[in-house]
Structure formats: structure tokens, C-alpha cells
Motif scaffolding. Structure first.
Motif, mmCIF file in Angstrom:
data_model
loop_
_atom_site.group_PDB
_atom_site.id
_atom_site.type_symbol
_atom_site.label_atom_id
_atom_site.label_comp_id
_atom_site.label_asym_id
_atom_site.label_seq_id
_atom_site.Cartn_x
_atom_site.Cartn_y
_atom_site.Cartn_z
ATOM 1 N N ASN A 142 14.294 -1.722 -4.837
ATOM 2 C CA ASN A 142 13.854 -2.836 -5.686
ATOM 3 C C ASN A 142 13.565 -4.100 -4.886
ATOM 4 N N LEU A 143 14.000 -4.123 -3.623
ATOM 5 C CA LEU A 143 13.823 -5.320 -2.794
ATOM 6 C C LEU A 143 12.770 -5.133 -1.717
ATOM 7 N N THR A 144 12.059 -3.998 -1.732
ATOM 8 C CA THR A 144 11.036 -3.750 -0.720
ATOM 9 C C THR A 144 9.657 -4.132 -1.244
ATOM 10 N N LEU A 145 8.693 -4.196 -0.341
ATOM 11 C CA LEU A 145 7.302 -4.453 -0.703
ATOM 12 C C LEU A 145 6.485 -3.206 -0.395
ATOM 13 N N LEU A 146 5.607 -2.844 -1.326
ATOM 14 C CA LEU A 146 4.811 -1.629 -1.187
ATOM 15 C C LEU A 146 3.345 -1.957 -0.992
ATOM 16 N N SER A 147 2.644 -1.040 -0.336
ATOM 17 C CA SER A 147 1.208 -1.183 -0.181
ATOM 18 C C SER A 147 0.511 -1.021 -1.520
ATOM 19 N N ILE A 151 2.835 3.676 8.770
ATOM 20 C CA ILE A 151 2.665 4.008 7.354
ATOM 21 C C ILE A 151 1.391 3.380 6.806
ATOM 22 N N ASP A 152 1.138 2.120 7.165
ATOM 23 C CA ASP A 152 -0.067 1.445 6.696
ATOM 24 C C ASP A 152 -1.324 2.151 7.205
ATOM 25 N N ALA A 153 -1.282 2.598 8.464
ATOM 26 C CA ALA A 153 -2.433 3.310 9.014
ATOM 27 C C ALA A 153 -2.674 4.621 8.269
ATOM 28 N N ILE A 154 -1.602 5.300 7.906
ATOM 29 C CA ILE A 154 -1.733 6.555 7.166
ATOM 30 C C ILE A 154 -2.337 6.303 5.792
ATOM 31 N N CYS A 155 -1.939 5.201 5.147
ATOM 32 C CA CYS A 155 -2.537 4.861 3.850
ATOM 33 C C CYS A 155 -4.047 4.728 3.972
ATOM 34 N N LYS A 198 9.380 7.536 -3.793
ATOM 35 C CA LYS A 198 8.626 6.645 -4.671
ATOM 36 C C LYS A 198 8.078 5.438 -3.919
ATOM 37 N N ASP A 199 8.764 5.045 -2.839
ATOM 38 C CA ASP A 199 8.314 3.895 -2.053
ATOM 39 C C ASP A 199 7.781 4.338 -0.694
ATOM 40 N N VAL A 200 7.088 5.480 -0.669
ATOM 41 C CA VAL A 200 6.611 6.017 0.606
ATOM 42 C C VAL A 200 5.653 5.052 1.308
ATOM 43 N N ALA A 201 4.899 4.271 0.533
ATOM 44 C CA ALA A 201 3.944 3.328 1.135
ATOM 45 C C ALA A 201 4.592 1.972 1.371
ATOM 46 N N ILE A 202 5.812 1.974 1.840
ATOM 47 C CA ILE A 202 6.558 0.743 2.081
ATOM 48 C C ILE A 202 5.932 -0.030 3.240
ATOM 49 N N ILE A 203 5.831 -1.350 3.086
ATOM 50 C CA ILE A 203 5.242 -2.169 4.154
ATOM 51 C C ILE A 203 6.144 -3.324 4.569
ATOM 52 N N ALA A 204 7.261 -3.525 3.877
ATOM 53 C CA ALA A 204 8.187 -4.600 4.256
ATOM 54 C C ALA A 204 9.555 -4.301 3.671
ATOM 55 N N ILE A 205 10.604 -4.603 4.459
ATOM 56 C CA ILE A 205 11.972 -4.473 3.976
ATOM 57 C C ILE A 205 12.712 -5.770 4.271
ATOM 58 N N PRO A 206 13.761 -6.087 3.501
ATOM 59 C CA PRO A 206 14.549 -7.287 3.795
ATOM 60 C C PRO A 206 15.154 -7.200 5.192
ATOM 61 N N ALA A 207 15.054 -8.287 5.933
ATOM 62 C CA ALA A 207 15.579 -8.283 7.299
ATOM 63 C C ALA A 207 17.075 -8.014 7.328
ATOM 64 N N ALA A 208 17.777 -8.425 6.276
ATOM 65 C CA ALA A 208 19.225 -8.225 6.238
ATOM 66 C C ALA A 208 19.598 -6.755 6.306
ATOM 67 N N THR A 209 18.661 -5.860 5.971
ATOM 68 C CA THR A 209 18.936 -4.424 6.037
ATOM 69 C C THR A 209 19.333 -4.015 7.446
ATOM 70 N N LEU A 220 2.954 -10.295 2.795
ATOM 71 C CA LEU A 220 3.941 -11.057 2.048
ATOM 72 C C LEU A 220 3.251 -11.981 1.053
ATOM 73 N N ALA A 221 3.650 -11.885 -0.180
ATOM 74 C CA ALA A 221 3.056 -12.696 -1.230
ATOM 75 C C ALA A 221 3.873 -13.959 -1.454
#
Length: 411
Positions: free
Chosen positions: A400-405, A328-332, A213-224, A269-270
Motif C-alpha cells: 500500500n506504500l509503494t508506487l506502481l508503473s 522492471i521499468d525496462a521490462i514494462c 499484484k505490484d509486479v510493476a513496482i517503481i518506487a519503495i519507501p526508503a525506510a524499507t 514521484l507524484a
């Protein structure tokens, strides 16, 4: 997280999937393909130790090389985990049984390996289906030209060219099917060696490529990234140094953390969300002697080198993750192009097999197949890069904590 004097009693490592096999399987089940989850579970039960997982992955990758299958490179922590360091930093920080949770980390690596094979197999089957349609179409063309040439309505040169294209199409089909068979063999190696059992599981799977569902992910929390075993190992050493009772000159609360976001672009990042930053961050309390534990520890022999190595390891983890997110962004972007081409495809205005209709039909068919190939390749590569983010981050993340394209709907 605050660390008390007894580091081993208070500091807790961040384990992937909370250190639970059930959580790992639940995370992968979000792709909505029970066959994939079944194969991952088989592989994990067949290779439960670091040594067995390393041997299994090595053999599977050897089959890939023999079958001319291109594999994504392992993350740096995986190379260290399995004793295959490539860089000076990796050699300087080998992972031992004392510095990582072998079972959980091997589960992450093995699950990612199985998933990557599975995605490539699914795409290979879909591509083989397109090749099969092309073979049938070109064989019809050859038969139509043979009749036309016999009647003098087509030149012998056209017939020779058509036969050549048909032969190329048949060769491409054979090559694609061979790739599929090699991928099945590699998956069987990962899943314990039962090829017939793997084939049975594959027949029950969905025809499509499973998309997160989040295949177009563009950012994850650094704590990961704290769940990576190489970062976890250095956190443990830093926590031990900061909490050394021999330096207890003051009441101090040392923290080890990673904050912000890992992404390839600040524009992703918004609201002015911060990019990542790394610890250890130290919060000290005033003391009568005018000296705090942080001052003592920071000047202790080897501590500065340990902090530098920690930062270098974090930087490497961030770079690996950013690279996967950028792909991933390039593929989008390629998906937008393919979807646009799809809208302007010529319609199938003619389905006849007479010589007069052949050029138009072949042009239309080739254009449609080209777009189909592009969409399948993009879908495959997007999921493989998503799996690469899973590798470089050391395990799963909270969707729920990631950012998507903004292109997520197109995917």
C-alpha cells in the motif's frame, strides 16, 4: 525512532516480516500460487540456520552452474551474511551473530532463492510447450514436403532445409526440458533433498507464472532498507555511540531513519514527493553548559568513520534497489512492444499441410511463437526483478506504500 540513553532498551531493529515465519509465508502467498508457498516453507524448515541455509544455497547454485542456468546475483548483504564479500565495504563490515538476526535474514534469502527457481521453472515449462508445438508443426511440414518431393511438386533442397529446421526445433525442445529438470533438482536441493516430493508439489501448481499484484513496482519507501542486516548492524553501532552514557552532557533525542522514496527516476514521484535521504538525524535540546551530547559524540574517535561507513552502506543498498527497479521499468517497455506485435500478427488463414500452403503457415506460426516467447520472457524477468527488489531491500514491503508503473495493467 527516538533512542533513549539505554539503546538496548529503547532502540528496536526493523526486522523483515516482523521477524515471524508466518508473516513471511503470508507475504509470499500474495502471488496466489500455493505450490510456491509450500516449497518456500519446506526450504525454510529444512535449513533453519545461517550455516545450513548458506550450504543449501551454495549447493543449489552449483547445480545451476552445472545445468547452465543463469542466476541473479545475490544482494551485497547476502554475500556478507554467507561469508562471501566481494567489495572493500563488504569486507569492512562482516555480519556476525551479534549484529544481525540470523534466522530471519536467512529466511529472506532462502525464500527469494526458492521463488527465483520456481519462476524460472514455470517459464521453462511454458517455453517447452511452445517448442513442442513447433516440433509437431515442423514434422508435419517435413511429411508434407516428402510427399510433394516424391510427386515432383517440391525441390529436394526444400526438403533438406525443412528437415534441418525440424532437427533444430527438436534440439531446442530437448534443451528446454533439460533446463526444467535441472531447475527441479535445484529446487529439491533447496527444499531438503526430496525430489519426488518437490515434483508432486509442482504438479499441483498453476500453469501460469505467478504475478505479484505490484509486479510493476517503481518506487519503495526508503525506510524499507532499514530491515537489511548490514544497515541494521550499523544502526545498532550508531545508536550505541549516540546513547553512550559517558557522553551524557545534555538531554538529546537522537534519531536513526531513512526517509523519502527509493526510485530510479524523479519523474516517477507524484506531488513533489522527496527522494530518499539518510540519518542519523539528531535533535538536541538547549543546555546550560553550552555543549550537547551530539557535539561530544561527533568528535569521539571512530564516530565519523562509523557514520561514513553507514552512509556508504545505505548508498550501496539504494544503488542495488534502484538497479532492480530500473530493470522492471525496462521490462514494462518491452511488454508494450510485445503487445503491439501481438495485435498485428497474421491470422491463421490456412491450416492445410500441402506444399502450396506451407510458406504462409510457417510464417504465421513463427511470428506467433516469437511473440509468445517474448511475453513469457518478459513475464519471467519482471517477476525475477521483483524478487531482486525483495532481496536488495532486505525483505518484504507494504504494497500500500509503494508506487506502481502506469503499465501495471499490461503486466
Amino acid at each position: 525512532m527516538p533512542i533513549d540513553d539505554d539503546v538496548f532498551g529503547s532502540w528496536q531493529p526493523l526486522l523483515p516480516h516482523q521477524g515471524k515465519l508466518s508473516d513471511l509465508l503470508t507475504w509470499w502467498s500474495t502471488l496466489g500460487d500455493p505450490s510456491l508457498t509450500s516449497l518456500i516453507e519446506l526450504a525454510l524448515r529444512a535449513s533453519p540456520t545461517p550455516n545450513s541455509a548458506s550450504a543449501t544455497i551454495t549447493k543449489a547454485r552449483a547445480l545451476q552452474r552445472d545445468g547452465n542456468i543463469i542466476a541473479f546475483p545475490a544482494a551485497s548483504w547476502e554475500r556478507k551474511l554467507f561469508g562471501e564479500p566481494h567489495t572493500a565495504e563488504e569486507i569492512a563490515t562482516p555480519l556476525t551473530d551479534e549484529s544481525f538476526d540470523g534466522e530471519n535474514d536467512c529466511q529472506v534469502s532462502l525464500a527469494a532463492e526458492v521463488a527465483d527457481h520456481y519462476i524460472r521453472y514455470k517459464s521453462s515449462v511454458l517455453l517447452a510447450n511452445i517448442h513442442m508445438r513447433d516440433v509437431v508443426s515442423r514434422q508435419k511440414t517435413v511429411r508434407a514436403l516428402e510427399r510433394a518431393a516424391a510427386s515432383g511438386l517440391a525441390s529436394p533442397q526444400d526438403l533438406v532445409l525443412a528437415r534441418g529446421r525440424a532437427a533444430e526445433s527438436s534440439s531446442a525442445l530437448v534443451e528446454q526440458r533439460t533446463l526444467s529438470r535441472n531447475l527441479v533438482r535445484a529446487m529439491a536441493q533447496l527444499a531438503g533433498g526430496n525430489e519426488d516430493g518437490v515434483r508432486l508439489i509442482l504438479t499441483r501448481g498453476k500453469r501460469r507464472i505467478p504475478l505479484p499484484k505490484d509486479v510493476a513496482i517503481i518506487a519503495i519507501p526508503a525506510a524499507t532498507l532499514r530491515q537489511r542486516p548490514d544497515i541494521r548492524a550499523l544502526e545498532k553501532k550508531l545508536a550505541a555511540a549516540l546513547s553512550d552514557s559517558s557522553h551524557a552532557e545534555a538531554d538529546i533525542e537522537p534519531y536513526l531513519n531513512l526517509s523519502g522514496w527509493v526510485t530510479f527516476s524523479t519523474s516517477a514521484l507524484a506531488g513533489g514527493a522527496p527522494l530518499w535521504s539518510f540519518g542519523p538525524a539528531l535533535r538536541t535540546a538547549p543546555v546550560e553548559k553550552g555543549e550537547s551530547r551530539v557535539a561530544v559524540v561527533s568528535t569521539a574517535p571512530g564516530f565519523a568513520a562509523l557514520v561514513a561507513l553507514y552512509k556508504l552502506t545505505v548508498l550501496n543498498a539504494v544503488a542495488e534497489t534502484e538497479a532492480a527497479l530500473l530493470r522492471i521499468d525496462a521490462i514494462c517497455g518491452r511488454v508494450i512492444t510485445a503487445r503491439a506485435e501481438e495485435r498485428y500478427l497474421p491470422g491463421a488463414t490456412s491450416t492445410g499441410t500441402d506444399a502450396a500452403n506451407l510458406p504462409e503457415r510457417e510464417t504465421s506460426s513463427c511470428a506467433a511463437e516469437k511473440v509468445e516467447f517474448e511475453l513469457i520472457h518478459n513475464c519471467r524477468d519482471a517477476v525475477r526483478c521483483w524478487i531482486a527488489v525483495y532481496r536488495t531491500s532486505g525483505g518484504g514491503w507494504d504494497a500500500n506504500l509503494t508506487l506502481l508503473s502506469t503499465l501495471q495493467p499490461l503486466m
